[in-house]
Design an enzyme around this catalytic site. Structure first.
Site, mmCIF file in Angstrom:
data_model
loop_
_atom_site.group_PDB
_atom_site.id
_atom_site.type_symbol
_atom_site.label_atom_id
_atom_site.label_comp_id
_atom_site.label_asym_id
_atom_site.label_seq_id
_atom_site.Cartn_x
_atom_site.Cartn_y
_atom_site.Cartn_z
ATOM 1 N N LYS A 254 0.837 -1.165 -0.089
ATOM 2 C CA LYS A 254 0.137 -0.212 0.064
ATOM 3 C C LYS A 254 0.539 1.343 -0.228
ATOM 4 O O LYS A 254 1.839 1.117 0.489
ATOM 5 C CB LYS A 254 -0.926 -0.245 1.264
ATOM 6 C CG LYS A 254 -2.111 -1.071 1.144
ATOM 7 C CD LYS A 254 -2.530 -0.851 2.900
ATOM 8 C CE LYS A 254 -3.677 -1.904 2.732
ATOM 9 N NZ LYS A 254 -4.732 -1.809 1.962
ATOM 10 N N ARG A 328 -10.321 -11.769 3.557
ATOM 11 C CA ARG A 328 -10.674 -12.659 2.442
ATOM 12 C C ARG A 328 -10.497 -14.595 2.867
ATOM 13 O O ARG A 328 -10.625 -15.170 3.276
ATOM 14 C CB ARG A 328 -11.321 -12.978 1.445
ATOM 15 C CG ARG A 328 -10.552 -12.454 -0.030
ATOM 16 C CD ARG A 328 -10.985 -11.865 -0.759
ATOM 17 N NE ARG A 328 -10.508 -10.592 -0.205
ATOM 18 C CZ ARG A 328 -10.967 -10.043 -1.536
ATOM 19 N NH1 ARG A 328 -11.728 -10.253 -2.702
ATOM 20 N NH2 ARG A 328 -10.901 -8.158 -1.440
HETATM 21 N N1 BES Z 1 -7.969 -3.687 4.931
HETATM 22 C C1 BES Z 1 -8.272 -3.302 4.078
HETATM 23 C C2 BES Z 1 -9.335 -2.500 3.390
HETATM 24 C C3 BES Z 1 -9.181 -1.349 3.934
HETATM 25 C C4 BES Z 1 -9.559 -0.339 3.344
HETATM 26 C C5 BES Z 1 -9.850 -1.207 5.821
HETATM 27 C C6 BES Z 1 -9.807 1.112 3.926
HETATM 28 C C7 BES Z 1 -10.277 -0.290 6.320
HETATM 29 C C8 BES Z 1 -10.091 1.171 5.354
HETATM 30 C C9 BES Z 1 -8.434 -5.103 2.710
HETATM 31 O O1 BES Z 1 -7.037 -5.790 2.960
HETATM 32 C C10 BES Z 1 -7.421 -4.589 1.425
HETATM 33 O O2 BES Z 1 -7.040 -4.136 1.134
HETATM 34 N N2 BES Z 1 -8.515 -4.251 0.583
HETATM 35 C C11 BES Z 1 -8.155 -4.151 -0.853
HETATM 36 C C12 BES Z 1 -8.459 -5.226 -1.445
HETATM 37 C C13 BES Z 1 -8.194 -4.868 -3.143
HETATM 38 C C14 BES Z 1 -6.932 -5.415 -2.891
HETATM 39 C C15 BES Z 1 -9.318 -5.777 -4.090
HETATM 40 C C16 BES Z 1 -9.305 -2.679 -1.295
HETATM 41 O O3 BES Z 1 -10.177 -2.568 -0.598
HETATM 42 O O4 BES Z 1 -8.027 -1.666 -1.682
HETATM 43 ZN ZN ZN Z 2 -5.190 -5.791 2.710
#
Ligand code: BES
Ligand code: ZN
Ligand code: ZN
Length: 477
Positions: A254, A328
Site C-alpha cells: 500500500k 478474506r
Molecule cells: N484492510 C483492507 C481494507 C480497508 C480499506 C480497511 C480501508 C479499512 C480501510 C483490505 O485488506 C484491502 O487492502 N483491501 C483491498 C482489496 C483490493 C486489493 C481488492 C482494497 O479494498 O483496496
Molecule cells: Zn489488504
C-alpha cells in the site's frame, strides 16, 4: 462516572422542549439567541455550582428517539466534564412513549460515550473529573431504569474494550498480545478462551491463513472464544472477526498514506471480542463461539506472492491475484473452522474488508452480504435498538461467479467492480455448508472514523458491539 437511582442532589439539569420555552429566564435566553431548546442544545451558566443553570434542549417531543437521547446526553455530559461539575440531578419523565428501561439505557449510554478517551500514550494525560449522576425516573419505574443503566454500563465497558484494542498501535497489539488481552478480559467473565499457535494452525491445515501470516516475524494466533449459556438450545452462533493487526498490503504494498491506519485492520476481531465480553458480562442466554485468525500482512523474502496458488483448510484452492486482498483468506479458514470443527449453526463475520465499502457508504454505515434474509432481519432489529446502520448489498450469483479462477477453484479478487460483494461472497463460500444462515458485515468505514459524529468521537468506535449484543441476547422483550 457513577450512577445513582432515585437520589436527589447536584446541579439540576432541566429538560426543555423546543415549543415549550416558558418563563422569564428561558424567554430571555431565547431572545438573546443563547438557547432555544433545539435537540442536542445544552446551555450551562456556571455562576457557582449552587446557582448554576443547566438546560438541555430536546427539540420536539414527537421526534425524540433513543439515538437522539444518546446524542443529547452525550453533549450534556461533555459539558459537565469540561466544567468539572461533580454531581448532576436528572429528572426524567416519560419521553415520547419510550419505555423507561430503554430511555435510561440510552441516556446512560450517551453520558458514558462522553467519558471515553484514548490518551494512553500521552505523557501529560489527565484523569477525567469524577461525575455522579443522580437519575430519577418517572415514579414506579426505578427498577426499569436501574436495569437500563446497568446494562448500558456493561455494554459500554465492552465497547470501550473494542475501542482500546482497535486504537492501539501495531507494535503493541499484535496476534500474541491480542490473544492475551482476549484471554485476560474474557476469562474473567466466564468465557473459555483457547489460543492456538503456528504448530496447531499448521496441523489444522489452515493454508490460506498461514500464507497471509508467512512474511511476518510475529507468530499467527488462532483465538477461539466459547460462551455457552443456553443448554435448552441447539443453536451455536459463531462470530468470526478479521484480525489483521497490521496490513501493509504484502508485495502488493500500500502507499504510505493508505498504510498508516492499517493497525485498525483487526477491527472485526476487536468487535467480536467486545461482543463476547458484553454477552458474558450481562449473562445473555445464548451459545456463542467466536473465532479470530490473527496475523500481520507483511513483506519478506518468504512472503506469498501475486500469482501464487494456495490451498485452504476447506481443500479449495485459491489463486492469489493481489496479496492485499488478504482478509478474506484468513476469514476463509476461520469460517470453515467455525462451521466444520466447532459446529456453528449460524455465522456472522465482521471485517474491515474493502475500500469499496468505505467508498460506497462512508464512515457511518456498514455494508452487508447475507444468504438468509430472516437472519438479517434479526440484525436489523438490533441495529434499530443500538442506533447503528448496516445496509444489505445484493448477493446474486453474478458476483459469486466473479470469484471463479481459470487455474484454481477461486481467486482472491473478483475483478474491478463490485468489490464489497465479491469479497463478502468469497468469505461465504467457505461455510462448511452453504445453507448455514450467514451474514458478512464490512466495517472498513465504521470501525475507525476520521471525523467525530454524534456521540462517536474520532478514531475507534466499537461499531456493532451493541448490535451484536442486542441481537444475540434479545433483551428487548
Ligand atoms: N484492510 C483492507 C481494507 C480497508 C480499506 C480497511 C480501508 C479499512 C480501510 C483490505 O485488506 C484491502 O487492502 N483491501 C483491498 C482489496 C483490493 C486489493 C481488492 C482494497 O479494498 O483496496
Ligand atoms: Zn489488504
Ligand atoms: Zn486488510
Amino acid at each position: 462516572m457513577k450512577f445513582n437511582i432515585a437520589k436527589k442532589g447536584g446541579v439540576v439539569a432541566q429538560l426543555i422542549y423546543e415549543d415549550k420555552i416558558e418563563g422569564k429566564y428561558l424567554s430571555h435566553l431565547k431572545n438573546k439567541e443563547l438557547f432555544s431548546a433545539k435537540a442536542e442544545e445544552v446551555y450551562y451558566n456556571l455562576d457557582s455550582d449552587l446557582n448554576a443553570q443547566l438546560f438541555i434542549g430536546l427539540g420536539k417531543e414527537e421526534k425524540i428517539d433513543l439515538d437522539l437521547l444518546r446524542k443529547c446526553f452525550f453533549k450534556l455530559a461533555t459539558k459537565l466534564l469540561e466544567n468539572k461539575v461533580a454531581e448532576v440531578e436528572l429528572n426524567i419523565p416519560k419521553l415520547n412513549n419510550l419505555c423507561s428501561y430503554k430511555t435510561a439505557s440510552a441516556i446512560a449510554e450517551g453520558i458514558l460515550h462522553a467519558s471515553y478517551k484514548y490518551d494512553k500514550f500521552k505523557s501529560d494525560r489527565k484523569e477525567l473529573p469524577e461525575l455522579t449522576i443522580n437519575y430519577n425516573p418517572a415514579e414506579g419505574k426505578e427498577d426499569k431504569a436501574k436495569k437500563g443503566i446497568n446494562e448500558a454500563v456493561k455494554l459500554m465497558d465492552a465497547v470501550f474494550l473494542t475501542r482500546d484494542l482497535v486504537n492501539q498501535p501495531p507494535n503493541v497489539i499484535y496476534p500474541e498480545t491480542l490473544a492475551q488481552i482476549a484471554k485476560e478480559r474474557l476469562e474473567a467473565k466466564g468465557v473459555k478462551v483457547t489460543v492456538h499457535g503456528k504448530k496447531e494452525i499448521e496441523a489444522l491445515k489452515m493454508e490460506a491463513f498461514l500464507n497471509v501470516a508467512r512474511a511476518s516475524t510475529k507468530e499467527p494466533k488462532l483465538i477461539v472464544m466459547e460462551y455457552y449459556n443456553n443448554p435448552d438450545s441447539d443453536e451455536k452462533i459463531a462470530l468470526v472477526g478479521k484480525g489483521l493487526t497490521y496490513d501493509c498490503g504484502g508485495y502488493a504494498i500500500k502507499p504510505a498514506e493508505s498504510m498508516l491506519n492499517m493497525f485498525t485492520d483487526m477491527g472485526g476481531s476487536g468487535t467480536v471480542i467486545g461482543a463476547m465480553h458484553a454477552l458474558a458480562d450481562l449473562k445473555a442466554k445464548v451459545n456463542v463461539v467466536a473465532v479470530v485468525a490473527s496475523c500481520e500482512n507483511m513483506i519478506s523474502g518468504d512472503g506469498y506472492r501475486n500469482g501464487d496458488i494456495i490451498g485452504s483448510m476447506s481443500g479449495k484452492t485459491i489463486e492469489i491475484i493481489n496479496t492485499d486482498a488478504e482478509g478474506r483468506l484468513t476469514l476463509a479458514d476461520a469460517v470453515y473452522y467455525a462451521t466444520k470443527n466447532l459446529g456453528a449453526t449460524k455465522l456472522i463475520d465482521l471485517a474491515t474488508l474493502t475500500g469499496a465499502c468505505v467508498s460506497a457508504f462512508g464512515e457511518q454505515v456498514s455494508g452487508a452480504v447475507t444468504n438468509n434474509d430472516e437472519f438479517f432481519a434479526e440484525l436489523l432489529e438490533a441495529n434499530e435498538r443500538a442506533g447503528e446502520i448496516v445496509w444489505k448489498m445484493p448477493s446474486i450469483d453474478y458476483y459469486k461467479k466473479m470469484n471463479e479462477s481459470k487455474v484454481a477453484d477461486l481467486k482472491n479478487i473478483g475483478g474491478k467492480f463490485g468489490g464489497m460483494m465479491t469479497a463478502g461472497l468469497f468469505v461465504g463460500s467457505f461455510l462448511a455448508n452453504e445453507d448455514i444462515p450467514w451474514i458478512h458485515i464490512d466495517i472498513a468505514g465504521t470501525a475507525f472514523i476520521s471525523e467525530a459524529h454524534g456521540y462517536l468521537k474520532e478514531k475507534a468506535t466499537g461499531a456493532l458491539v451493541k448490535s451484536l449484543y442486542y441481537m444475540l441476547s434479545k433483551t428487548d422483550k
